[in-house]
Design an enzyme around this catalytic site. Structure first.
Site, PDB file in Angstrom:
ATOM      1  N   SER A  20       0.834  -1.192   0.000  1.00  0.00           N
ATOM      2  CA  SER A  20       0.000   0.000   0.000  1.00  0.00           C
ATOM      3  C   SER A  20       0.879   1.255   0.000  1.00  0.00           C
ATOM      4  O   SER A  20       1.765   1.398  -0.843  1.00  0.00           O
ATOM      5  CB  SER A  20      -0.957  -0.054   1.209  1.00  0.00           C
ATOM      6  OG  SER A  20      -1.960   0.911   1.117  1.00  0.00           O
ATOM      7  N   ASP A  27      -8.141  -5.208  -6.575  1.00  0.00           N
ATOM      8  CA  ASP A  27      -7.721  -4.178  -5.622  1.00  0.00           C
ATOM      9  C   ASP A  27      -7.770  -2.800  -6.282  1.00  0.00           C
ATOM     10  O   ASP A  27      -7.188  -2.591  -7.348  1.00  0.00           O
ATOM     11  CB  ASP A  27      -6.303  -4.491  -5.136  1.00  0.00           C
ATOM     12  CG  ASP A  27      -5.837  -3.593  -4.008  1.00  0.00           C
ATOM     13  OD1 ASP A  27      -6.620  -2.718  -3.560  1.00  0.00           O
ATOM     14  OD2 ASP A  27      -4.681  -3.775  -3.558  1.00  0.00           O
ATOM     15  N   HIS A  29      -7.546  -5.681  -0.747  1.00  0.00           N
ATOM     16  CA  HIS A  29      -6.285  -4.952  -0.524  1.00  0.00           C
ATOM     17  C   HIS A  29      -5.459  -5.564   0.603  1.00  0.00           C
ATOM     18  O   HIS A  29      -4.319  -5.151   0.819  1.00  0.00           O
ATOM     19  CB  HIS A  29      -6.606  -3.483  -0.201  1.00  0.00           C
ATOM     20  CG  HIS A  29      -5.411  -2.585  -0.155  1.00  0.00           C
ATOM     21  ND1 HIS A  29      -4.525  -2.472  -1.211  1.00  0.00           N
ATOM     22  CD2 HIS A  29      -4.942  -1.762   0.828  1.00  0.00           C
ATOM     23  CE1 HIS A  29      -3.565  -1.603  -0.885  1.00  0.00           C
ATOM     24  NE2 HIS A  29      -3.796  -1.173   0.343  1.00  0.00           N
TER      25      HIS A  29
END
Length: 488
Positions: A291, A347, A402
């Site tokens: 991320s 995602d 995610h």
């Protein structure tokens, strides 16, 4: 190169189809009212972002493969991969190793992913704790406490970043009156392979693991979509303003960020590289993150390659967003930085920033010239699909798509783009539900099961519940950041 200074914090320099009705003149026919059209928001979002989502489950029972038996090891044996180490770290851009995925590369991707996961598992998210935003454990025992003793790496230092209000609301803060810091967050660590691991992989591997901090839904609100030049001499190279702020901000009034995350990590990388090269060892730098951590990994790789051109630098990121423009990616390629992006198709985070204006517009450059304001991904992509795993639920779960543990599960089962989930996967399926509810209900694994017992409260000898004090070595201290003189 110089970056613009903020008024509150400093920046560290960083080298519809149409319908018609046919009516005869002799006949009067009233055109029927068109049927009411309802917008299904999840489906619309899925189509816009190309999420490749399956239709809603129909409630039928699905036969699941039998997960690995309880007493089988949840990891693969460590093999000597030294003969293939340069290729595993991207010397030839992983051209012979990705599709199908070479088992040695699979294990190394999972290894780095687990080090990135450690930055979540070791983080104090509790806002009622005076240590919220710090690491739960001291660096000497972080990997041991998280069950990663066999990783073959030793943490040499921690990295902190500013959590100032002037930056996007991505970082955690304590509401405790005696908070350890109101300005900083623990953002990851630098580690180095021990002798045994170095021999197995073929070189001394310095690793930087960056922590990601936010849920996917917050990306829409907090990503600024503002490209900023890196500084003098890099005017064509632009990166996302918010990511650069996290990486380079510092303030003299803080205890942990008198130097920026950039300065902290680069000082330690240089120290370790110098030490091991003096001993005649070959040294590599691998930077990983999930991320936001994947974005910081690219900025870190850019700086490291600029400062040490002869150092092999590779990035293995998971669910990382776009970071900069095409010039940023071109410069990374010129500096021979190898980037492998692990991406789950469903995602949304890797589709940002630049959902509409991205590398897909490159074909227009023949007409428009260079589009310096357009975001662009860097490196090679290992594409994964939630639908490939028989253990994962169908439907929409934006946060679950995610989740890093879901990523590692899919890597473990990936064989090739045209083959299904491999039956010989090793990682424990239950890990997927540590912080999500992605696993099918038939597996009977509770969602979000990973938590501190009683939320950290303990019953004392008098029958009163209290929050125990941290052990001394786990209390964050800026002095603990200075590596031991005798260490590396």
């Amino acid at each position: 190169m110089d970056l613009p200074l903020s008024t509150t914090i400093d920046r560290h320099p960083l080298p519809l189809a149409k319908h018609s009705f046919i009516i005869s003149a002799a006949t009067s026919i009233e055109a029927p009212s068109p049927p009411e059209r309802r917008i299904h928001i999840p489906t619309t979002l899925s189509n816009l972002l190309h999420l490749h989502l399956a239709s809603k489950p129909d409630g039928r029972t699905v036969d699941l493969p039998t997960p690995t038996v309880d007493d089988a090891p949840a990891f693969s044996p460590k093999e000597d991969i030294s003969s293939l180490f340069p290729d595993i770290h991207g010397r030839a851009d992983w051209c012979r190793l990705l599709n199908p995925l070479h088992p040695w590369l699979r294990r190394e991707i999972i290894k780095y992913g687990e080090l990135a996961q450690a930055t979540y598992d070791g983080f104090d998210f509790n806002p009622f704790s005076e240590f919220c935003g710090s690491c739960l454990y001291g660096r000497h025992r972080l990997l041991e406490k998280l069950g990663l003793s066999r990783s073959g790496y030793e943490v040499s230092t921690y990295v902190y970043a500013m959590s100032h209000v002037g930056l996007p609301a991505w970082l955690e803060r304590s509401i405790h009156a005696d908070a350890w810091s109101t300005e900083s967050n623990w953002m990851g660590f630098v580690a180095v392979s021990d002798d045994e691991e170095s021999h197995r992989i073929g070189c001394r591997d310095v690793v930087v693991a960056w922590r990601g901090t936010i849920a996917p839904t917050e990306w829409f609100e907090n990503v600024e979509g503002k490209l900023e030049p890196l500084g003098d001499g890099h005017s064509a190279v632009k990166v996302e303003h918010g990511f650069l702020g996290v990486y380079t901000s510092k303030s003299e009034r803080t205890r942990y960020n008198k130097t920026s995350a950039s300065e902290q990590v680069m000082a330690e990388i240089k120290r370790l590289v110098k030490h091991y090269r003096r001993q005649g060892e070959e040294v590599s730098l691998t930077i990983t993150g999930h991320s936001l951590g994947g974005a910081l990994a690219l900025l870190n790789a850019y700086e490291a390659a600029s400062a040490m051109p002869d150092l092999p630098v590779s990035v293995i990121s998971f669910g990382a967003p776009r970071v900069g423009n095409a010039a940023f990616g071109d410069r990374l390629k010129e500096m021979n930085v190898k980037v492998l992006r692990v991406v789950v198709k469903q995602d949304v985070v890797p589709k940002m920033p630049g959902i509409l204006f991205n590398e897909g517009l490159k074909r227009l450059e023949r007409v428009t010239g260079k589009l310096g304001w357009v975001y662009s991904h860097v490196g090679l992509e290992l594409g994964l699909d939630v639908r490939s795993s028989p253990f994962l639920k169908r439907g929409i779960d934006v946060a679950g798509f995610h989740n890093l543990e879901a990523y590692l599960h899919l890597v473990d089962g990936f064989r090739s783009s045209d083959n299904g989930f491999r039956s010989s996967f090793k990682r424990d399926v239950a890990l997927v539900n540590k912080a999500s509810g992605m696993l099918r209900d038939e597996l009977k694994i509770p969602p979000c099961w990973y938590q501190v017992a009683n939320k950290g409260m303990m019953c004392n000898a008098h029958g009163r519940w209290m929050k125990p004090a941290r052990e001394q070595e786990d209390i964050p201290s800026p002095h603990a950041q200075t590596p031991d003189p005798c260490q590396a």
